[in-house]
Design a protein around this motif. Structure first.
Motif, short mmCIF file in Angstrom:
data_model
loop_
_atom_site.label_atom_id
_atom_site.label_comp_id
_atom_site.label_asym_id
_atom_site.label_seq_id
_atom_site.Cartn_x
_atom_site.Cartn_y
_atom_site.Cartn_z
N HIS A 29 0.74 -1.24 0.00
CA HIS A 29 -0.03 0.04 -0.09
C HIS A 29 0.74 1.34 -0.09
CE1 HIS A 29 -3.18 -2.85 1.26
NE2 HIS A 29 -4.01 -2.02 0.89
N LEU A 30 0.24 2.24 -0.69
CA LEU A 30 0.86 3.90 -0.32
C LEU A 30 1.26 4.04 0.73
CD1 LEU A 30 -1.07 5.31 -3.25
CD2 LEU A 30 1.16 4.39 -3.59
N PRO A 31 2.48 4.57 1.13
CA PRO A 31 2.84 4.88 2.37
C PRO A 31 2.11 5.96 3.16
CG PRO A 31 4.94 4.87 1.23
CD PRO A 31 3.60 4.74 0.26
N TYR A 32 1.43 7.11 2.15
CA TYR A 32 0.74 8.00 3.05
C TYR A 32 -0.76 7.56 3.52
CZ TYR A 32 -2.99 9.27 -0.44
OH TYR A 32 -3.92 9.43 -1.19
N LEU A 33 -1.15 6.30 2.77
CA LEU A 33 -2.40 5.64 3.08
C LEU A 33 -2.55 4.90 4.38
CD1 LEU A 33 -4.09 4.95 -0.18
CD2 LEU A 33 -4.68 6.88 1.49
N ALA A 34 -0.98 4.50 4.86
CA ALA A 34 -0.67 3.29 5.83
C ALA A 34 -1.41 3.56 7.23
CB ALA A 34 0.73 3.36 5.92
N HIS A 35 -1.35 5.05 7.35
CA HIS A 35 -1.76 5.70 8.64
C HIS A 35 -3.35 5.50 8.88
CE1 HIS A 35 -2.24 9.13 6.62
NE2 HIS A 35 -3.33 9.54 7.57
#
Length: 222
Positions: A199-205
């Motif tokens: 998954h894209l890092p900025y969506l991980a949180h």
């Protein structure tokens, strides 16, 4: 995949009347459904409610083999990281998933998958009205030719590029939180088989907050 083939037949043949591709077994499959085709299906309550397909432009695809005439002799982009976007449809009716229309999730999922897989752009043969929609939702669109009249109506060939900014715009416009993709463990990147998709890092949180939604509505990349 049988659910996908039947969904395609229901939508394109029985609903939209594409009689040329009708089959007695109720499965819509064509010559481009080879092992390198990418099938993106939107599931809700174990049923397919949306679908689209991406085809590699380095191999035969619709623009190259079915209606190259709409390019009027001009060439189009071809590269291992450029795919053709085809067979995009959602089931008829007001289908809401976590209060978001299925069509919005499908379109957002396509852009997210492109960014995850490293697909730099898509070529699309579509109606001019849908070109305006893509532009308004954050795709970087370049027209590859003038509109042409085919049996199904007016079609214009375009190149559409995804971006993180465009994906953020999708999330803002459609009130979508977190990822739309269900990436199975060890699912390999179709462009780089030696690595797995993530998954894209900025969506991980936001994944933890949206896990219950993912279980309810999965966007499957195969």
């Amino acid at each position: 995949m049988e659910k996908i083939w039947r969904f395609r037949h229901e939508q394109f043949v029985e609903r939209l009347g594409w009689e040329a591709i009708r089959r007695s077994d109720g499965l819509e499959i064509d010559q481009f459904d080879h092992e390198r085709a990418l099938h993106l299906a939107l599931f809700h309550e174990d049923a397919v409610v949306g679908y689209t397909r991406l085809l590699p432009t380095t191999e035969p695809h619709l623009l190259s083999d079915v209606y190259p005439q709409i390019m009027n002799g001009q060439t189009w982009p071809r590269s291992p990281d450029i795919f053709e976007w085809t067979r995009c449809v959602v089931a008829k009716g007001e289908i809401l998933i976590n209060e978001v229309p299925a069509s919005h999730i499908l379109m957002t999922g396509v852009m997210e998958f492109c960014l995850v897989a490293g697909i730099t752009s898509l070529i699309v043969e579509t109606h001019p009205k849908l070109v305006d929609l893509l532009i308004s939702t954050g795709w970087q669109v370049t027209k590859l030719g003038s509109p042409s009249l085919l049996e199904d109506g007016i079609v214009v060939p375009i190149q559409a590029k995804p971006s993180v900014a465009g994906l953020i715009r999708h999330h803002q416009l459609y009130s979508i939180e977190g990822t739309t993709l269900l990436l199975e463990p060890e699912l390999h990147n179709p462009l780089k088989p030696e690595i797995t998709l993530s998954h894209l890092p900025y969506l991980a949180h936001t994944r933890a907050r949206s896990n219950h939604k993912t279980n309810e509505s999965a966007y499957l990349a195969k």
